[in-house]
Design an enzyme around this catalytic site. Sequence first.
Site, PDB file in Angstrom:
ATOM      1  N   GLU A  95       0.810  -1.210   0.000  1.00 47.80           N
ATOM      2  CA  GLU A  95       0.000   0.000   0.000  1.00 47.80           C
ATOM      3  C   GLU A  95       0.850   1.271   0.000  1.00 47.80           C
ATOM      4  O   GLU A  95       1.924   1.316   0.594  1.00 47.80           O
ATOM      5  CB  GLU A  95      -0.934  -0.026   1.220  1.00 47.80           C
ATOM      6  CG  GLU A  95      -1.939  -1.173   1.093  1.00 47.80           C
ATOM      7  CD  GLU A  95      -2.880  -1.341   2.279  1.00 47.80           C
ATOM      8  OE1 GLU A  95      -4.045  -1.677   2.045  1.00 47.80           O
ATOM      9  OE2 GLU A  95      -2.457  -1.147   3.423  1.00 47.80           O
ATOM     10  N   CYS A 108       3.178   8.537   1.521  1.00 48.67           N
ATOM     11  CA  CYS A 108       3.722   7.554   2.460  1.00 48.67           C
ATOM     12  C   CYS A 108       4.032   6.285   1.658  1.00 48.67           C
ATOM     13  O   CYS A 108       3.131   5.642   1.141  1.00 48.67           O
ATOM     14  CB  CYS A 108       2.667   7.315   3.537  1.00 48.67           C
ATOM     15  SG  CYS A 108       3.236   6.248   4.835  1.00 48.67           S
ATOM     16  N   CYS A 115       6.982  -6.785   7.100  1.00 44.63           N
ATOM     17  CA  CYS A 115       8.122  -6.325   7.891  1.00 44.63           C
ATOM     18  C   CYS A 115       8.509  -7.447   8.848  1.00 44.63           C
ATOM     19  O   CYS A 115       7.638  -8.099   9.417  1.00 44.63           O
ATOM     20  CB  CYS A 115       7.775  -5.060   8.674  1.00 44.63           C
ATOM     21  SG  CYS A 115       9.176  -4.413   9.612  1.00 44.63           S
ATOM     22  N   CYS A 119       7.031  -5.289  15.585  1.00 49.17           N
ATOM     23  CA  CYS A 119       6.637  -4.404  16.691  1.00 49.17           C
ATOM     24  C   CYS A 119       5.215  -4.809  17.103  1.00 49.17           C
ATOM     25  O   CYS A 119       4.373  -5.096  16.241  1.00 49.17           O
ATOM     26  CB  CYS A 119       6.687  -2.946  16.263  1.00 49.17           C
ATOM     27  SG  CYS A 119       8.341  -2.442  15.745  1.00 49.17           S
ATOM     28  N   CYS A 122       1.858  -2.967  15.573  1.00 52.29           N
ATOM     29  CA  CYS A 122       1.858  -2.588  14.153  1.00 52.29           C
ATOM     30  C   CYS A 122       1.211  -3.670  13.290  1.00 52.29           C
ATOM     31  O   CYS A 122       1.584  -4.851  13.367  1.00 52.29           O
ATOM     32  CB  CYS A 122       3.296  -2.332  13.710  1.00 52.29           C
ATOM     33  SG  CYS A 122       3.462  -2.071  11.937  1.00 52.29           S
ATOM     34  N   GLY A 167       6.916  -1.775   6.033  1.00 47.26           N
ATOM     35  CA  GLY A 167       8.327  -2.170   6.014  1.00 47.26           C
ATOM     36  C   GLY A 167       9.266  -1.261   6.765  1.00 47.26           C
ATOM     37  O   GLY A 167       8.921  -0.144   7.133  1.00 47.26           O
ATOM     38  N   GLU A 168      10.462  -1.782   6.994  1.00 49.66           N
ATOM     39  CA  GLU A 168      11.524  -1.029   7.659  1.00 49.66           C
ATOM     40  C   GLU A 168      12.530  -0.628   6.575  1.00 49.66           C
ATOM     41  O   GLU A 168      13.296  -1.467   6.083  1.00 49.66           O
ATOM     42  CB  GLU A 168      12.179  -1.910   8.748  1.00 49.66           C
ATOM     43  CG  GLU A 168      13.486  -1.395   9.302  1.00 49.66           C
ATOM     44  CD  GLU A 168      13.438   0.039   9.810  1.00 49.66           C
ATOM     45  OE1 GLU A 168      12.569   0.392  10.610  1.00 49.66           O
ATOM     46  OE2 GLU A 168      14.318   0.818   9.386  1.00 49.66           O
ATOM     47  N   SER A 199      11.891   6.787   7.961  1.00 51.59           N
ATOM     48  CA  SER A 199      11.453   6.459   9.320  1.00 51.59           C
ATOM     49  C   SER A 199      11.999   5.082   9.686  1.00 51.59           C
ATOM     50  O   SER A 199      11.830   4.123   8.941  1.00 51.59           O
ATOM     51  CB  SER A 199       9.927   6.454   9.379  1.00 51.59           C
ATOM     52  OG  SER A 199       9.491   6.081  10.665  1.00 51.59           O
ATOM     53  N   SER A 221      11.273   5.826  15.427  1.00 54.01           N
ATOM     54  CA  SER A 221      10.097   5.349  16.153  1.00 54.01           C
ATOM     55  C   SER A 221      10.526   4.922  17.547  1.00 54.01           C
ATOM     56  O   SER A 221      11.069   3.831  17.719  1.00 54.01           O
ATOM     57  CB  SER A 221       9.481   4.172  15.385  1.00 54.01           C
ATOM     58  OG  SER A 221       9.074   4.617  14.118  1.00 54.01           O
ATOM     59  N   LEU A 222      10.283   5.777  18.513  1.00 49.19           N
ATOM     60  CA  LEU A 222      10.810   5.524  19.857  1.00 49.19           C
ATOM     61  C   LEU A 222       9.782   4.809  20.742  1.00 49.19           C
ATOM     62  O   LEU A 222      10.054   3.734  21.275  1.00 49.19           O
ATOM     63  CB  LEU A 222      11.245   6.857  20.480  1.00 49.19           C
ATOM     64  CG  LEU A 222      12.145   6.758  21.703  1.00 49.19           C
ATOM     65  CD1 LEU A 222      13.452   6.059  21.389  1.00 49.19           C
ATOM     66  CD2 LEU A 222      12.435   8.148  22.274  1.00 49.19           C
ATOM     67  N   HIS A 223       8.647   5.430  20.955  1.00 53.21           N
ATOM     68  CA  HIS A 223       7.487   4.809  21.631  1.00 53.21           C
ATOM     69  C   HIS A 223       7.632   4.506  23.122  1.00 53.21           C
ATOM     70  O   HIS A 223       6.662   4.062  23.745  1.00 53.21           O
ATOM     71  CB  HIS A 223       7.038   3.516  20.928  1.00 53.21           C
ATOM     72  CG  HIS A 223       6.879   3.655  19.458  1.00 53.21           C
ATOM     73  ND1 HIS A 223       6.069   4.613  18.891  1.00 53.21           N
ATOM     74  CD2 HIS A 223       7.432   2.982  18.413  1.00 53.21           C
ATOM     75  CE1 HIS A 223       6.127   4.509  17.576  1.00 53.21           C
ATOM     76  NE2 HIS A 223       6.952   3.548  17.272  1.00 53.21           N
ATOM     77  N   ASN A 298      -3.433   3.553  16.364  1.00 54.33           N
ATOM     78  CA  ASN A 298      -4.516   3.166  15.460  1.00 54.33           C
ATOM     79  C   ASN A 298      -4.794   1.680  15.619  1.00 54.33           C
ATOM     80  O   ASN A 298      -3.940   0.859  15.304  1.00 54.33           O
ATOM     81  CB  ASN A 298      -4.135   3.477  14.010  1.00 54.33           C
ATOM     82  CG  ASN A 298      -4.085   4.969  13.776  1.00 54.33           C
ATOM     83  OD1 ASN A 298      -5.025   5.688  14.098  1.00 54.33           O
ATOM     84  ND2 ASN A 298      -2.971   5.457  13.267  1.00 54.33           N
ATOM     85  N   CYS A 341      -1.403   5.434  10.086  1.00 55.10           N
ATOM     86  CA  CYS A 341      -0.140   4.834  10.529  1.00 55.10           C
ATOM     87  C   CYS A 341      -0.354   3.466  11.146  1.00 55.10           C
ATOM     88  O   CYS A 341      -1.190   3.307  12.030  1.00 55.10           O
ATOM     89  CB  CYS A 341       0.444   5.677  11.644  1.00 55.10           C
ATOM     90  SG  CYS A 341       1.481   6.950  11.078  1.00 55.10           S
TER      91      CYS A 341
HETATM   92  N1  SAH Z   1       9.351   0.660   9.929  1.00 53.29           N
HETATM   93  C1  SAH Z   1       9.433   2.046  10.052  1.00 53.29           C
HETATM   94  C2  SAH Z   1       8.474   2.813   9.167  1.00 53.29           C
HETATM   95  C3  SAH Z   1       7.073   2.281   9.020  1.00 53.29           C
HETATM   96  S1  SAH Z   1       6.012   2.405  10.407  1.00 53.29           S
HETATM   97  C4  SAH Z   1       9.269   2.465  11.488  1.00 53.29           C
HETATM   98  O1  SAH Z   1       8.896   1.647  12.312  1.00 53.29           O
HETATM   99  O2  SAH Z   1       9.572   3.613  11.793  1.00 53.29           O
HETATM  100  C5  SAH Z   1       5.562   4.117  10.412  1.00 53.29           C
HETATM  101  C6  SAH Z   1       5.187   4.665  11.777  1.00 53.29           C
HETATM  102  O3  SAH Z   1       3.915   4.174  12.210  1.00 53.29           O
HETATM  103  C7  SAH Z   1       6.166   4.269  12.862  1.00 53.29           C
HETATM  104  O4  SAH Z   1       6.452   5.353  13.700  1.00 53.29           O
HETATM  105  C8  SAH Z   1       5.405   3.216  13.603  1.00 53.29           C
HETATM  106  O5  SAH Z   1       5.883   3.063  14.891  1.00 53.29           O
HETATM  107  C9  SAH Z   1       3.997   3.761  13.554  1.00 53.29           C
HETATM  108  N2  SAH Z   1       2.963   2.773  13.835  1.00 53.29           N
HETATM  109  C10 SAH Z   1       3.005   1.458  13.586  1.00 53.29           C
HETATM  110  N3  SAH Z   1       1.861   0.872  13.966  1.00 53.29           N
HETATM  111  C11 SAH Z   1       1.065   1.850  14.466  1.00 53.29           C
HETATM  112  C12 SAH Z   1      -0.256   1.870  14.989  1.00 53.29           C
HETATM  113  N4  SAH Z   1      -1.003   0.777  15.046  1.00 53.29           N
HETATM  114  N5  SAH Z   1      -0.765   3.052  15.381  1.00 53.29           N
HETATM  115  C13 SAH Z   1      -0.038   4.174  15.275  1.00 53.29           C
HETATM  116  N6  SAH Z   1       1.223   4.215  14.793  1.00 53.29           N
HETATM  117  C14 SAH Z   1       1.769   3.063  14.378  1.00 53.29           C
HETATM  118 FE1  SF4 Z   2       8.127  -2.899  10.984  1.00 52.46          FE
HETATM  119 FE2  SF4 Z   2       7.920  -0.278  11.507  1.00 52.46          FE
HETATM  120 FE3  SF4 Z   2       5.817  -1.927  11.849  1.00 52.46          FE
HETATM  121 FE4  SF4 Z   2       7.901  -2.075  13.499  1.00 52.46          FE
HETATM  122  S1  SF4 Z   2       6.505  -0.312  13.243  1.00 52.46           S
HETATM  123  S2  SF4 Z   2       6.841  -3.815  12.561  1.00 52.46           S
HETATM  124  S3  SF4 Z   2       9.602  -1.660  12.120  1.00 52.46           S
HETATM  125  S4  SF4 Z   2       6.811  -1.427   9.924  1.00 52.46           S
END
Ligand code: SAH
Ligand code: SF4
Length: 381
Positions: A95, A108, A115, A119, A122, A167-168, A199, A221-223, A298, A341
């Site tokens: 997508e 985006c 991926c 995480c 995600c 993806g990463e 990212s 992406s720290l979180h 989300n 996201c």
């Molecule tokens: N793999 C990379 C880029 C893709 S994810 C990364 O992790 O940075 C893009 C962004 O969406 C990242 O900051 C990720 O942490 C965030 N993200 C992933 N799942 C999410 C969710 N369910 N709700 C909100 N943000 C999310």
């Molecule tokens: Fe992969 Fe980014 Fe999703 Fe983590 S947040 S699983 S690195 S796409």
Amino acid sequence: MSGSEKINLFGLDKAALEKLFVASGEQKFRAAQLMKWVYHQFQTDFSQFTNFSKSHRVRLAEKFVIQPPEIVARQESTDGTIKWLLRMGEGNAIETVFIPEGKRGTLCVSSQVGCSLNCTFCATGAQGFNRHLSTAEIIGQVWLAARELGHSTTNRRLTNVVMMGMGEPLANYDNVLPALNIMRDDFGFGLANKRVTVSTSGLVPQIDQLNRDADVSLAVSLHAPNDALRNTLVPLNKKYPIAPLLAACKRFVEGKRKARITFEYTLIDGVNDRPEHARALVKLLSHVPCKINLIPFNPFPGNPFRRSRPEAIERFYAICAASPIVTTIRKTRGDDIAAACGQLAGEFIDRTRRSLTIRKRQQTVAESAESQSSLSRELPA
Ligand code: SAH
Ligand code: SF4
């Protein structure tokens, strides 16, 4: 020779195209001419390249193609967000999402089919991993969107690209780098360096490599403000914990005027959204030139996490905003078409069999819910 055996020129940045032309005894400037046809005129038919000799056009068509991915579906949200589902062969689809916001238009872009980093919050991670995207498949996403949007050098509908789709990107470094070059090349999409953002969930060696290779913006992406919590959300943290990650972030902005890392922080109800998390975050980042971008979680089917309550988001924001760090809350866009996201999942065959495990788990949960409800039906009220 069939189309699939030919080299797709979407995969070559200007330096690689120049090499290709020179190696076949042609002039170097042909690379720029070809890019203008492809990226400014959206012309993919070599026979239309009128400033190339007829015989040269025929030679090009014998060896090469300029082929974008096939669009499987296109959905438009009530807020103007557009999501494309693109076929990537062998039952795979990924997508790409366009998010308009005033004069800004952000695309985006996905970097992998799935991926592998898993995480826990995600949707892409939950789907598992199939393969890396090629440079041609990454640039094909930008080209298709730009063409559909009527983007041109005078009508710049596309102003920003964020590698925040599926993806990463730094796990697919060799294919992502030439794509970043084409995005920023004046003969390509001509985007400003700082408007192209990679990212990452924190691949430290590749952050340093990117710092050497491309002048782009970095989002991390720290979180979580500590390793114990981050380990549970971003498994990669066990390999590259917060301290070495922040050290790489500092090296990334060092010597670059006004450069700042964007730290993304997804707010999950009861997990990482308490005031003490916010205070710890601000303290942790006080020595890194940065911005904080808060993303309300989300939800997606099968995932147990919930979005933080509005009061928790406001409180978290207020603590960050009271610090010297510029803080924003990301507006959720394209919610109605699952384009927000972390909701991007595409359709693909998971090689890691993770989605199968998850599906099985869901099935077990569903079965036990089913048996519980039939049980409750049997029990007297
Ligand atoms: N793999 C990379 C880029 C893709 S994810 C990364 O992790 O940075 C893009 C962004 O969406 C990242 O900051 C990720 O942490 C965030 N993200 C992933 N799942 C999410 C969710 N369910 N709700 C909100 N943000 C999310
Ligand atoms: Fe992969 Fe980014 Fe999703 Fe983590 S947040 S699983 S690195 S796409």
